[in-house]
Enzyme design. Structure first.
Site, PDB file in Angstrom:
ATOM      1  NE  ARG A 211     100.395  63.861  37.682  1.00 18.01           N
ATOM      2  CZ  ARG A 211      99.922  65.719  37.653  1.00 18.01           C
ATOM      3  NH1 ARG A 211      98.830  66.371  36.991  1.00 18.01           N
ATOM      4  NH2 ARG A 211     100.183  66.254  38.805  1.00 18.01           N
TER       5      ARG A 211
ATOM      6  CE1 TYR B 163     108.041  67.037  42.196  1.00 19.77           C
ATOM      7  CE2 TYR B 163     105.589  65.896  42.452  1.00 19.77           C
ATOM      8  CZ  TYR B 163     106.357  66.877  43.129  1.00 19.77           C
ATOM      9  OH  TYR B 163     106.946  67.458  44.350  1.00 19.77           O
TER      10      TYR B 163
ATOM     11  CE  LYS C 276     109.442  65.876  45.575  1.00 17.08           C
ATOM     12  NZ  LYS C 276     110.526  66.549  45.986  1.00 17.08           N
TER      13      LYS C 276
ATOM     14  CG  ASN D   1      96.676  69.136  45.760  1.00 16.59           C
ATOM     15  OD1 ASN D   1      96.917  67.918  45.678  1.00 16.59           O
ATOM     16  ND2 ASN D   1      96.763  69.776  44.453  1.00 16.59           N
TER      17      ASN D   1
ATOM     18  NE  ARG E  20     102.035  73.898  42.352  1.00 16.20           N
ATOM     19  CZ  ARG E  20     103.107  74.121  43.581  1.00 16.20           C
ATOM     20  NH1 ARG E  20     102.806  72.331  44.031  1.00 16.20           N
ATOM     21  NH2 ARG E  20     103.703  74.687  43.729  1.00 16.20           N
TER      22      ARG E  20
ATOM     23  N   GLY F  42      86.239  68.659  35.151  1.00 18.00           N
ATOM     24  CA  GLY F  42      85.666  69.203  36.265  1.00 18.00           C
ATOM     25  C   GLY F  42      85.878  68.600  37.461  1.00 18.00           C
TER      26      GLY F  42
ATOM     27  CB  THR G 125      87.973  64.622  44.364  1.00 16.90           C
ATOM     28  OG1 THR G 125      89.129  64.020  44.194  1.00 16.90           O
ATOM     29  CG2 THR G 125      87.381  64.774  43.627  1.00 16.90           C
TER      30      THR G 125
ATOM     31  N   PRO H  28      95.573  62.565  37.854  1.00 19.88           N
ATOM     32  CG  PRO H  28      97.270  62.741  39.797  1.00 19.88           C
ATOM     33  CD  PRO H  28      96.998  63.145  38.229  1.00 19.88           C
TER      34      PRO H  28
ATOM     35  NE  ARG I 253      97.234  64.069  44.210  1.00 22.53           N
ATOM     36  CZ  ARG I 253      97.777  64.581  43.109  1.00 22.53           C
ATOM     37  NH1 ARG I 253      98.229  66.164  43.319  1.00 22.53           N
ATOM     38  NH2 ARG I 253      98.684  64.418  42.218  1.00 22.53           N
TER      39      ARG I 253
END
Ligand code: UDP
Length: 311
Positions: free
Chosen positions: A142, A145, A149, A174, A186, A207, A210, A272, A275
């Site tokens: 990652r 990106y 940024k 998001n 995504r 899962g 967050t 991550p 978030r």
């Protein structure tokens, strides 16, 4: 105003162009279409206030005449896309931002950078305020990106400080909504596409990581307020309502009324764990907060995907 938009054929860029055209501005859109889609702008094709240039913003930008505002949205933004295009992602964030700032400088235009919550990496602080410096692995998958940024933010503020360009930086969390590509990769577009096809929903890891999902119309309002504000330093834009990815998958199964099961897949590297934006700055300075509830936004998105599945 005459507004130059990079990445205007993409998901957020094209929704923002809708707003600019509604406000009677003149728009020049530049996009190389590697992840954007010109269909998103097809209704403006014969509009005299709209020009489309198919070009990579990492190549020198030459535009005649005055420009009042440069909006820099161009970049692959889905983890799947920036893993497919690691070097273009690094180049658009660095060289592309440099070119877009150069254009703003030459035209004495204002400048807005679409940055990202990815500048916080896998955050050790939650929710994330703008003052948090982040926890980024520069050499992980990652990193292409995240670091692009972070560089983009650094050069934007350097142009503000050295050349007095009136810059804005939106750290976009998001965001979801109509027009996201089915193959975008995504979580929201994947789960909706899988549910509508009756396929299992692919949840990565356990899962329990967050995210906080903001509907596109809310984000566009936030960007519009930021564009008109005097704020030069980064501002978080996103929805602070946090949920686990498993909860999101279950919600989409419920809303689509599909019979899909969950299929567990390995967690991608450096994904991550949490978030959630701290949006107190946007609330205070822009008088902005998201208003579209998740169920309503997902409903609108599911309907858009349903229509496009038939095409
Ligand atoms: N994710 C998932 N299944 C998918 C796509 C994504 O479980 O089919 C997870 C992913 O691992 C991450 C979260 O959903 O934890 C959000 O991923 P997304 O690609 O939407 O964006 P990110 O927030 O990671 O940039």
């Amino acid at each position: 105003m005459k507004v130059f938009v990079t990445g205007g054929a993409g998901f957020i860029g094209s929704h923002f162009i809708d707003l600019l055209m509604d406000k009677d501005h003149e728009v020049i859109c530049m996009d190389n279409l590697i992840t954007g889609n010109s269909q998103n702008l097809s209704r403006f094709q014969s509009n005299k206030r709209f020009t489309f240039l198919q070009q990579d913003v990492t190549k020198p930008i030459e535009v005649e005449g005055p420009i009042d505002y440069v909006l820099h949205f161009a970049s692959p933004a889905s983890p799947v896309d920036y893993l497919t295009y690691p070097i273009p992602t690094l180049k658009v964030g660095s060289l592309g931002t440099h070119n877009a700032l150069g254009l703003a400088k030459a035209k004495k235009a204002k400048f807005l950078l679409a940055s990202t919550s990815e500048v916080y990496g896998d955050p050790l602080v939650s929710p994330q305020p703008e003052s948090y410096w982040g926890n980024v692995n520069p050499i992980g998958p990652r990193g292409v990106y995240d670091e692009a940024k972070r560089f983009a933010e650094a050069i934007t503020l350097a142009y503000h400080r050295s050349h007095r360009i009136d810059t804005k930086i939106a750290r976009i969390f998001n965001t979801y909504g109509p027009r996201m590509r089915k193959e975008d990769g995504r979580a929201v577009p994947n789960f909706i596409t899988q549910a509508l096809k009756g396929e299992p929903l692919t949840v990565y890891g356990e899962g329990n990581q967050t995210r906080s999902f903001c509907f596109i119309s809310d984000l566009i309002q936030g960007l519009s307020r930021l564009m008109e504000s005097p704020l030069n330093e980064p501002v978080n834009l996103g929805n602070p309502e946090e949920m686990t990815i498993l909860e999101l998958a279950q919600k989409i199964i419920h809303l689509t009324q599909c019979k899909s099961k969950i299929e567990w897949r390995p967690l991608p590297t450096d994904d991550p764990k949490q978030r959630r934006p701290d949006i107190s700055k946007a609330q205070r300075e822009l008088k902005w907060k998201p208003v579209v509830p998740l169920d309503e936004g997902l409903h609108l998105t599911i309907e858009d995907f349903r229509k496009r599945m038939k095409e």
